[in-house]
Design an enzyme around this catalytic site. Structure first.
Site, PDB file in Angstrom:
ATOM      1  CG  LEU A 198       1.732-125.036  62.444  1.00 22.95           C
ATOM      2  CD1 LEU A 198       2.435-125.353  61.131  1.00 22.95           C
ATOM      3  CD2 LEU A 198       0.719-126.128  62.792  1.00 22.95           C
ATOM      4  CG  HIS A 199       4.863-118.830  62.421  1.00 23.50           C
ATOM      5  ND1 HIS A 199       6.024-119.549  62.586  1.00 23.50           N
ATOM      6  CD2 HIS A 199       5.194-117.768  61.643  1.00 23.50           C
ATOM      7  CE1 HIS A 199       7.009-118.947  61.961  1.00 23.50           C
ATOM      8  NE2 HIS A 199       6.536-117.871  61.379  1.00 23.50           N
TER       9      HIS A 199
END
Length: 353
Positions: free
Chosen positions: A203-204
């Site tokens: 998740l970025h």
């Protein structure tokens, strides 16, 4: 002797360049000069991404990182131009869709040096993504377009490239070359404690981390999957961790520190499902036969959607949970060799020569 100036700056580009550079070394009549912009930098960069991956140490190290897109790209443009003037390459080779990619292509085009673009033709059709702008502009000023898929070729055809004086070439995906080559060197992350089937998460992407509503839904879904489907292992970048803390959210999964490429390959090879908002991880999940749930509204890798290997769920909490439960442990097979079967680097170097 043809001289190629390769421009890299971000971690995925180091991996892509490693397989092409290794092939260049074995090929007569071609010399490579490596320029590293420094876009992604940390103290261990040389050891991890150059020694282990076998990439030649950069002939030019710019150390340009941090700052807004305009500041970063402008500094790169000026410094890369000086490198081109000093080394006088016959061609500039760029990878992907980063600020380093666009700055390198633009500097070369302004100096009338031909540009080859690896991963040409990819489109998410989301102009809010900086990467989409970078890849479109880079394609427009390149004369050799190395496409990883048939879909990428079709995208360029629709944009009129078939009638332009350029070479559009379907060569396959160098990331599959890298995944197959480096799988034998993969190692588990240090102190890795999950010893049974697990979900690998990443998740970025700013569209998720910078939107409190989307971030809340994703974190809630990850927590639910961790409790009801299987343990979620989440390598977490400090920027994402800060966004979660700022939003006041509680992350109830197995959080580990960011991992290097070899550790990521190990995790991909041993997990039972991938949950991601990364572009590259979607493909890598496929390379290792794992189903992928993509927490984005669009993807460049539409052939994976068509093949049923990848599922777009956006930031919809219910869909993330439902698809995770449905596809956990499902094996994916590459009957069609969608990404070339691991010989992209050889094809690229053949065309360069």
């Amino acid at each position: 002797m043809q001289r190629i100036l390769t421009i890299i700056g971000a971690r995925p580009q180091f991996i892509k360049a490693s397989v092409v550079s290794r092939t260049i070394k074995k090929t007569d009549g071609i010399e490579e000069i490596m320029l590293h912009t420094g876009q992604h930098f940390d103290a261990n960069m040389s050891d991890i991404f150059f020694n282990q991956l076998g990439i030649p140490k950069p002939d030019i190290q710019l150390d340009i990182h941090g700052g807004n897109h305009g500041v970063m790209t402008g500094r790169m443009l000026a410094e890369i131009e000086q490198g081109i003037l000093e080394y006088k390459p016959d061609r500039v080779l760029v990878y992907g869709d980063t600020n380093s990619t666009l700055a390198g292509a633009l500097a070369a085009a302004k100096l009338h040096v031909p540009v080859a673009h690896v991963e040409a033709g990819l489109r998410s059709f989301n102009m809010r993504m900086p990467e989409e702008i970078n890849r479109i502009l880079t394609d427009q000023i390149s004369d050799m377009l190395f496409c990883p898929t048939d879909t990428a070729v079709r995208n360029l055809d629709k944009e009129g490239f078939a009638s332009k004086p350029v070479n559009v070439l379907q060569v396959g995906d160098v990331m599959q070359d890298a995944a197959l080559f480096f799988a034998q060197r993969a190692v588990a992350p240090r102190d890795f404690i999950v010893n049974r089937n697990f979900v690998l998460g990443t998740l970025h992407r700013a569209e998720n981390t910078d939107d409190p509503e989307r971030l809340t839904a994703i974190i809630s879904a990850l927590n639910h999957v961790h409790q009801s489907v299987a343990p979620v292992v989440l390598p977490l970048h400090p920027r994402t961790r800060a966004a979660i803390d700022k939003a006041g959210l509680s992350l109830e999964v197995n959080v580990i520190d960011p991992v290097g490429y070899f550790e990521m390959v190990w995790l991909l090879n041993h997990c039972s499902l991938v949950l991601t908002d990364s572009g590259g991880v979607q493909k890598e999940a496929f390379f290792f036969g794992k189903a992928c749930i993509t927490m984005r509204d669009q993807t460049e890798w539409v052939e994976l959607i068509s093949a049923g290997a990848n599922h777009l769920v956006g930031a919809n909490q219910e869909e993330i949970i439902a698809h995770s439960s449905t596809h956990f442990g499902r094996a994916i097979e590459d009957h069609q060799h969608l990404y070339g079967g691991g010989n992209a680097a050889e094809r690229i170097v053949e065309h360069l020569v």
